[in-house]
Design a protein around this motif. Structure first.
Motif, PDB file in Angstrom:
ATOM      1  N   ALA A   7       0.691  -1.186  -0.066  1.00  0.00           N
ATOM      2  CA  ALA A   7       0.081   0.145  -0.156  1.00  0.00           C
ATOM      3  C   ALA A   7       0.933   1.169   0.110  1.00  0.00           C
ATOM      4  N   ALA A   8       2.160   1.087   0.585  1.00  0.00           N
ATOM      5  CA  ALA A   8       2.919   2.006   0.346  1.00  0.00           C
ATOM      6  C   ALA A   8       2.405   3.602   0.953  1.00  0.00           C
ATOM      7  N   PRO A   9       1.940   3.677   2.445  1.00  0.00           N
ATOM      8  CA  PRO A   9       1.332   5.143   2.711  1.00  0.00           C
ATOM      9  C   PRO A   9       2.484   5.851   2.881  1.00  0.00           C
ATOM     10  N   ALA A  10       1.698   7.422   2.852  1.00  0.00           N
ATOM     11  CA  ALA A  10       3.150   8.187   2.888  1.00  0.00           C
ATOM     12  C   ALA A  10       3.533   8.423   4.072  1.00  0.00           C
ATOM     13  N   ALA A  11       2.799   7.995   5.255  1.00  0.00           N
ATOM     14  CA  ALA A  11       3.408   8.121   6.505  1.00  0.00           C
ATOM     15  C   ALA A  11       2.412   7.206   7.349  1.00  0.00           C
ATOM     16  N   LEU A  68      -6.537   2.140  -2.877  1.00  0.00           N
ATOM     17  CA  LEU A  68      -7.184   0.862  -3.306  1.00  0.00           C
ATOM     18  C   LEU A  68      -6.515  -0.232  -2.725  1.00  0.00           C
ATOM     19  N   MET A  69      -5.167  -0.230  -2.713  1.00  0.00           N
ATOM     20  CA  MET A  69      -4.402  -1.054  -2.328  1.00  0.00           C
ATOM     21  C   MET A  69      -4.609  -1.206  -1.030  1.00  0.00           C
ATOM     22  N   ALA A  70      -4.533  -0.035  -0.056  1.00  0.00           N
ATOM     23  CA  ALA A  70      -4.728  -0.039   1.329  1.00  0.00           C
ATOM     24  C   ALA A  70      -5.889  -0.918   1.692  1.00  0.00           C
ATOM     25  N   VAL A  71      -7.024  -0.673   0.826  1.00  0.00           N
ATOM     26  CA  VAL A  71      -8.146  -1.140   1.257  1.00  0.00           C
ATOM     27  C   VAL A  71      -8.287  -2.618   0.912  1.00  0.00           C
ATOM     28  N   LEU A  72      -7.671  -3.073   0.006  1.00  0.00           N
ATOM     29  CA  LEU A  72      -7.358  -4.459  -0.326  1.00  0.00           C
ATOM     30  C   LEU A  72      -6.589  -4.994   0.752  1.00  0.00           C
ATOM     31  N   ASP A  73      -5.444  -4.429   1.204  1.00  0.00           N
ATOM     32  CA  ASP A  73      -4.733  -4.960   2.011  1.00  0.00           C
ATOM     33  C   ASP A  73      -5.222  -5.399   3.349  1.00  0.00           C
ATOM     34  N   ARG A  74      -6.090  -4.518   3.741  1.00  0.00           N
ATOM     35  CA  ARG A  74      -6.887  -4.814   5.175  1.00  0.00           C
ATOM     36  C   ARG A  74      -7.306  -6.183   5.276  1.00  0.00           C
ATOM     37  N   LEU A  75      -7.737  -6.666   3.968  1.00  0.00           N
ATOM     38  CA  LEU A  75      -8.306  -8.104   4.001  1.00  0.00           C
ATOM     39  C   LEU A  75      -7.284  -8.818   4.553  1.00  0.00           C
ATOM     40  N   TRP A  76      -6.180  -8.868   3.939  1.00  0.00           N
ATOM     41  CA  TRP A  76      -5.074  -9.868   4.152  1.00  0.00           C
ATOM     42  C   TRP A  76      -4.575  -9.622   5.600  1.00  0.00           C
ATOM     43  N   VAL A 115     -15.680  -7.385  -2.836  1.00  0.00           N
ATOM     44  CA  VAL A 115     -16.126  -6.862  -4.076  1.00  0.00           C
ATOM     45  C   VAL A 115     -15.380  -6.278  -4.631  1.00  0.00           C
ATOM     46  N   LEU A 116     -14.503  -5.221  -4.329  1.00  0.00           N
ATOM     47  CA  LEU A 116     -13.494  -4.535  -4.857  1.00  0.00           C
ATOM     48  C   LEU A 116     -12.407  -5.521  -5.299  1.00  0.00           C
ATOM     49  N   LEU A 117     -11.775  -6.567  -4.647  1.00  0.00           N
ATOM     50  CA  LEU A 117     -10.974  -7.466  -4.877  1.00  0.00           C
ATOM     51  C   LEU A 117     -11.255  -8.284  -6.128  1.00  0.00           C
ATOM     52  N   VAL A 118     -12.375  -8.318  -6.598  1.00  0.00           N
ATOM     53  CA  VAL A 118     -12.754  -8.937  -7.895  1.00  0.00           C
ATOM     54  C   VAL A 118     -13.027  -7.912  -8.964  1.00  0.00           C
ATOM     55  N   THR A 119     -13.609  -6.675  -8.626  1.00  0.00           N
ATOM     56  CA  THR A 119     -13.894  -5.948  -9.555  1.00  0.00           C
ATOM     57  C   THR A 119     -12.899  -4.791 -10.042  1.00  0.00           C
ATOM     58  N   ARG A 122      -8.002  -5.369 -11.069  1.00  0.00           N
ATOM     59  CA  ARG A 122      -7.296  -5.092 -12.600  1.00  0.00           C
ATOM     60  C   ARG A 122      -6.664  -3.628 -12.801  1.00  0.00           C
ATOM     61  N   HIS A 123      -7.132  -2.678 -11.957  1.00  0.00           N
ATOM     62  CA  HIS A 123      -6.565  -1.345 -12.338  1.00  0.00           C
ATOM     63  C   HIS A 123      -5.336  -1.212 -11.608  1.00  0.00           C
ATOM     64  N   LEU A 124      -4.791  -1.869 -10.709  1.00  0.00           N
ATOM     65  CA  LEU A 124      -3.705  -1.772  -9.953  1.00  0.00           C
ATOM     66  C   LEU A 124      -2.289  -2.452 -10.919  1.00  0.00           C
ATOM     67  N   PRO A 125      -1.036  -1.972 -10.387  1.00  0.00           N
ATOM     68  CA  PRO A 125       0.009  -2.429 -11.140  1.00  0.00           C
ATOM     69  C   PRO A 125       0.064  -4.011 -11.100  1.00  0.00           C
ATOM     70  N   ASP A 126       1.008  -4.431 -12.044  1.00  0.00           N
ATOM     71  CA  ASP A 126       0.925  -5.717 -12.194  1.00  0.00           C
ATOM     72  C   ASP A 126       1.768  -6.681 -11.171  1.00  0.00           C
ATOM     73  N   ASP A 127       2.794  -6.000 -10.499  1.00  0.00           N
ATOM     74  CA  ASP A 127       3.333  -6.712  -9.339  1.00  0.00           C
ATOM     75  C   ASP A 127       2.414  -6.658  -8.309  1.00  0.00           C
ATOM     76  N   TYR A 128       1.525  -5.635  -8.028  1.00  0.00           N
ATOM     77  CA  TYR A 128       0.653  -5.751  -6.896  1.00  0.00           C
ATOM     78  C   TYR A 128      -0.227  -6.830  -7.362  1.00  0.00           C
ATOM     79  N   ARG A 129      -0.830  -7.070  -8.314  1.00  0.00           N
ATOM     80  CA  ARG A 129      -2.002  -7.925  -8.715  1.00  0.00           C
ATOM     81  C   ARG A 129      -1.068  -9.310  -8.586  1.00  0.00           C
ATOM     82  N   GLY A 130       0.175  -9.552  -9.014  1.00  0.00           N
ATOM     83  CA  GLY A 130       0.840 -10.645  -8.881  1.00  0.00           C
ATOM     84  C   GLY A 130       0.495 -11.163  -7.362  1.00  0.00           C
ATOM     85  N   ARG A 131       1.261 -10.261  -6.567  1.00  0.00           N
ATOM     86  CA  ARG A 131       1.198 -10.694  -4.691  1.00  0.00           C
ATOM     87  C   ARG A 131       0.036 -10.838  -4.371  1.00  0.00           C
TER      88      ARG A 131
END
Length: 206
Positions: A7-11, A68-76, A115-119, A122-131
């Motif tokens: 997610a790489a938050p600024a701080a 968006l990555m931070a939203v999805l990262d919370r699930l994990w 839901v966002l994890l599925v929908t 695809r908008h996120l970078p390839d390396d993040y999608r891979g992880r």
């Protein structure tokens, strides 16, 4: 389901108030991304929904992608990851009960993120999608092991199909309007856990 570091938050928030504000931002973003789509939502709109200015959002995340990555990262980080680690040290039945409980809790408490994890992945970078996909495979694997231990004659594909079927049952039921509107909130989680456990029992007995 990516790695929380992606997610790489600024701080990182250093106070309870800062953490609460960050959670409010993630909740607002999840709801807006689901309602309007990732590209249809602006940072200013997220800030307004969270009760702060648009630029204020950037004190917690570096970009809209990172949001968006931070939203999805919370699930994990708060759900699937700990459940996978806990299940690895438990007998098969207890492992599956832990995984079911976690998935039900997330389906009810963070339904929009699922839901966002599925929908929107695809908008996120390839390396993040891979992880994210790697972590999803780890999650399914955590189910497959106990399922095969309880039904040794089953194939890996059958166990994976059962696991993903249970996930779909929980995710779908938790979002059905009649379920959300008509079922007593106090009984939703126990009911979903019971239904998921019944599918496990059926798979084992087949």
């Amino acid at each position: 389901m990516g790695d929380a570091r992606a997610a790489a938050p600024a701080a990182a928030p250093v106070t309870a108030r800062g953490q609460q504000r960050r959670e409010a931002i993630l909740d607002a973003a999840a709801a807006l991304f689901l309602e309007r789509g990732f590209h249809g939502t602006s940072i200013d709109e997220v800030g307004a929904a969270a009760g702060i200015s648009g630029p204020g959002v950037y004190r917690h995340v570096a970009s809209k992608d990172a949001l968006l990555m931070a939203v999805l990262d919370r699930l994990w980080s708060e759900g699937f990851g700990p459940a996978v680690r806990a299940a690895a040290d438990l007998p098969p039945r207890e492992a599956l009960a832990t995984l079911i409980e976690t998935h039900v809790d997330l389906a009810i408490g963070q339904a929009t993120a699922l839901v966002l994890l599925v929908t929107e992945l695809r908008h996120l970078p390839d390396d993040y999608r891979g992880r994210a996909l790697h972590n999803h495979r780890r999650y399914v694997d955590a189910w497959v092991g106990p399922l095969l231990a309880l039904r040794p004659g089953a194939s890996d594909d059958e166990a994976r199909g059962a696991a993903t079927g249970i996930h779909g049952l929980i995710d779908s039921a938790a979002r059905v309007p009649d379920f959300v509107d008509d079922v007593d909130p106090a009984t939703r989680a126990p009911l979903l856990r019971h239904l998921a456990a019944a599918v496990v029992d059926r798979f084992v007995a087949t």
